[in-house]
Design a protein around this motif. Structure first.
Motif, PDB file in Angstrom:
ATOM      1  N   ILE A 172       0.839  -1.198   0.000  1.00 31.99           N
ATOM      2  CA  ILE A 172       0.000   0.000   0.000  1.00 31.99           C
ATOM      3  C   ILE A 172       0.875   1.249   0.000  1.00 31.99           C
ATOM      4  O   ILE A 172       0.611   2.209  -0.710  1.00 31.99           O
ATOM      5  CB  ILE A 172      -0.927   0.017   1.235  1.00 31.99           C
ATOM      6  CG1 ILE A 172      -1.910  -1.126   1.179  1.00 31.99           C
ATOM      7  CG2 ILE A 172      -1.669   1.345   1.338  1.00 31.99           C
ATOM      8  CD1 ILE A 172      -2.631  -1.349   2.493  1.00 31.99           C
TER       9      ILE A 172
ATOM     10  N   SER B 119       0.055   3.484  -3.779  1.00 33.90           N
ATOM     11  CA  SER B 119      -1.201   3.933  -3.179  1.00 33.90           C
ATOM     12  C   SER B 119      -2.353   3.699  -4.143  1.00 33.90           C
ATOM     13  O   SER B 119      -2.327   4.187  -5.270  1.00 33.90           O
ATOM     14  CB  SER B 119      -1.128   5.417  -2.824  1.00 33.90           C
ATOM     15  OG  SER B 119      -0.111   5.630  -1.886  1.00 33.90           O
TER      16      SER B 119
ATOM     17  N   TYR C 293      -8.539   0.057   2.087  1.00 29.90           N
ATOM     18  CA  TYR C 293      -7.606   1.174   2.027  1.00 29.90           C
ATOM     19  C   TYR C 293      -8.281   2.540   2.035  1.00 29.90           C
ATOM     20  O   TYR C 293      -7.613   3.546   1.879  1.00 29.90           O
ATOM     21  CB  TYR C 293      -6.671   1.082   0.810  1.00 29.90           C
ATOM     22  CG  TYR C 293      -6.104  -0.288   0.599  1.00 29.90           C
ATOM     23  CD1 TYR C 293      -5.455  -0.954   1.629  1.00 29.90           C
ATOM     24  CD2 TYR C 293      -6.229  -0.933  -0.623  1.00 29.90           C
ATOM     25  CE1 TYR C 293      -4.940  -2.218   1.443  1.00 29.90           C
ATOM     26  CE2 TYR C 293      -5.708  -2.209  -0.811  1.00 29.90           C
ATOM     27  CZ  TYR C 293      -5.074  -2.842   0.225  1.00 29.90           C
ATOM     28  OH  TYR C 293      -4.555  -4.100   0.045  1.00 29.90           O
TER      29      TYR C 293
ATOM     30  N   LEU D 270      -7.971  -1.303   6.763  1.00 32.25           N
ATOM     31  CA  LEU D 270      -6.706  -1.957   6.415  1.00 32.25           C
ATOM     32  C   LEU D 270      -6.731  -3.435   6.785  1.00 32.25           C
ATOM     33  O   LEU D 270      -7.497  -3.843   7.664  1.00 32.25           O
ATOM     34  CB  LEU D 270      -5.535  -1.303   7.157  1.00 32.25           C
ATOM     35  CG  LEU D 270      -5.099   0.073   6.700  1.00 32.25           C
ATOM     36  CD1 LEU D 270      -4.001   0.600   7.608  1.00 32.25           C
ATOM     37  CD2 LEU D 270      -4.613   0.021   5.274  1.00 32.25           C
TER      38      LEU D 270
END
Length: 123
Positions: free
Chosen positions: A37, A41, A50, A69
């Protein structure tokens, strides 16, 4: 039959070593997901993995920010004046939030109590 009192200690130590190894592998998997991550992104377009989601309790009008998450649940962080709680994907609340549309109300049961929640923002 045991030959000495140390026979069971060896078995217990092997059991604990196996449990530690399994836990270590689980942590490595979570760390790998979090590093991925950080490096790439993802683009957030809806409530899901996310995303930072603002959830309003319809009954009390209180608002809470959650970061969805795969690891690190329960920790609270300050960012841009917001208090953001990390929510593990396996938790019942995360499962209720994932897939909810913006301004969509949904119910979440906590024991015998039902909370009426609404997704008010997705970042």
């Amino acid at each position: 039959a045991m030959e000495s009192r140390y026979d069971t200690w060896k078995e217990e130590a092997q059991y604990l070593a196996g449990a530690f190894q399994a836990h270590n592998e689980d942590l490595r998997t979570q760390l790998f997901a979090l590093k991925a991550i950080k490096e790439r992104s993802p683009k957030i377009t809806a409530t899901g993995v996310y995303a930072v989601v603002e959830v309003q309790d319809v009954d009390t009008d209180s608002r809470t920010h959650y970061f969805l998450l795969p690891a690190g649940g329960g920790s609270v962080h300050e960012f841009d004046g917001m208090s953001i709680t990390v929510l593990n994907l396996g938790t019942p609340l995360a499962r209720a939030i994932i897939g909810a549309e913006l301004d969509e109300e949904f119910e979440f049961k906590v024991g015998a109590k039902t909370r009426h929640l609404c997704v008010t923002a997705v970042r």
